[in-house]
Motif scaffolding. Structure first.
Motif, PDB file in Angstrom:
ATOM      1  N   LEU A 115      -4.394   3.687   5.651  1.00 23.68           N
ATOM      2  CA  LEU A 115      -3.938   3.767   4.270  1.00 23.68           C
ATOM      3  C   LEU A 115      -2.872   2.712   3.993  1.00 23.68           C
ATOM      4  N   ILE A 175     -15.094   5.355   0.351  1.00 26.59           N
ATOM      5  CA  ILE A 175     -14.717   4.636  -0.870  1.00 26.59           C
ATOM      6  C   ILE A 175     -15.957   4.395  -1.726  1.00 26.59           C
ATOM      7  N   VAL A 183      -4.398  -0.819   3.721  1.00 23.07           N
ATOM      8  CA  VAL A 183      -5.156  -0.984   2.475  1.00 23.07           C
ATOM      9  C   VAL A 183      -4.216  -1.159   1.283  1.00 23.07           C
ATOM     10  N   LEU A 184      -3.234  -0.286   1.160  1.00 20.53           N
ATOM     11  CA  LEU A 184      -2.300  -0.383   0.031  1.00 20.53           C
ATOM     12  C   LEU A 184      -1.498  -1.689   0.089  1.00 20.53           C
ATOM     13  N   CYS A 208      -7.117  10.156   2.699  1.00 23.09           N
ATOM     14  CA  CYS A 208      -6.399   9.556   3.832  1.00 23.09           C
ATOM     15  C   CYS A 208      -4.954  10.034   3.864  1.00 23.09           C
ATOM     16  N   CYS A 259     -11.665  -4.672   4.368  1.00 25.04           N
ATOM     17  CA  CYS A 259     -11.996  -3.454   5.125  1.00 25.04           C
ATOM     18  C   CYS A 259     -13.132  -3.693   6.110  1.00 25.04           C
ATOM     19  N   LEU A 301      -1.227   5.251  -5.677  1.00 24.39           N
ATOM     20  CA  LEU A 301      -2.552   5.784  -6.028  1.00 24.39           C
ATOM     21  C   LEU A 301      -2.653   6.023  -7.534  1.00 24.39           C
ATOM     22  N   LEU A 352      -8.646   7.315  -0.755  1.00 19.29           N
ATOM     23  CA  LEU A 352      -7.296   7.051  -0.238  1.00 19.29           C
ATOM     24  C   LEU A 352      -6.408   8.286  -0.333  1.00 19.29           C
TER      25      LEU A 352
END
Length: 163
Positions: free
Chosen positions: A102, A46, A105-106, A58, A144, A126, A55
């Motif tokens: 992923l 990132i 994170v989202l 990923c 993270c 995204l 991402l």
């Protein structure tokens, strides 16, 4: 929500899902180690290439079908899939590690309000992040880092050739 608290809660749920998936034979027994590797490498990615490209990578490594299975398991547990697919290792460790990372994170970005799209639809999510990826990456970093610390503490290194 505090990023550290959220990371601890998410990691606890992740541990349980991984353990249940391994027990039912759906997940590779090294899934935790794979998640550890993703937690270590994606944060650097990132920083190097930007949030959306990292991402997107990923998602490409996870594959759409694996990502969908991970989302379903996160929302409903392994349930029927565990019964139907018992012992078939339907989610490979690398794909699963990327998919879990992923999705976490989202989901966190959505909770922060940075992302309005459903994390279950990663392409749309995204696309929404393109214009706010610098801000999103800054807000995402403490979360993270905490995921990475927990993964390093709980899961051992992958066997040679896996990280």
């Amino acid at each position: 929500m505090d990023p550290v608290r959220r990371a601890v809660e998410d990691f606890s749920k992740l541990q349980n899902l991984i353990a249940q998936g391994i027990e039912s034979g759906i997940l590779d027994e090294d899934m935790g180690q794979s998640f550890r590797a993703r937690a270590r490498s994606v944060l650097s990615m990132i920083e190097d290439v930007g949030l959306v490209p990292a991402l997107s990578f990923c998602f490409a490594r996870a594959t759409k079908s694996t990502y969908n299975r991970v989302v379903s398991a996160w929302q409903k547990g392994w349930g029927a899939e565990a019964q139907r697919e018992r012992g078939k290792k339907v989610i490979g460790k690398e794909e699963g590690g990327y998919a879990f990372y992923l999705f976490l994170v989202l989901s966190y970005l959505r909770e922060l309000g940075v992302l309005k799209k459903d994390p279950a639809q990663p392409v749309e999510a995204l696309g929404e992040l393109v214009d706010v990826q610098v801000l999103a990456a800054k807000l995402l970093t403490p979360y993270c880092i905490q995921l990475k610390k927990l993964a390093e503490a709980v899961y051992t290194r992958e066997k040679p050739g896996g990280e």
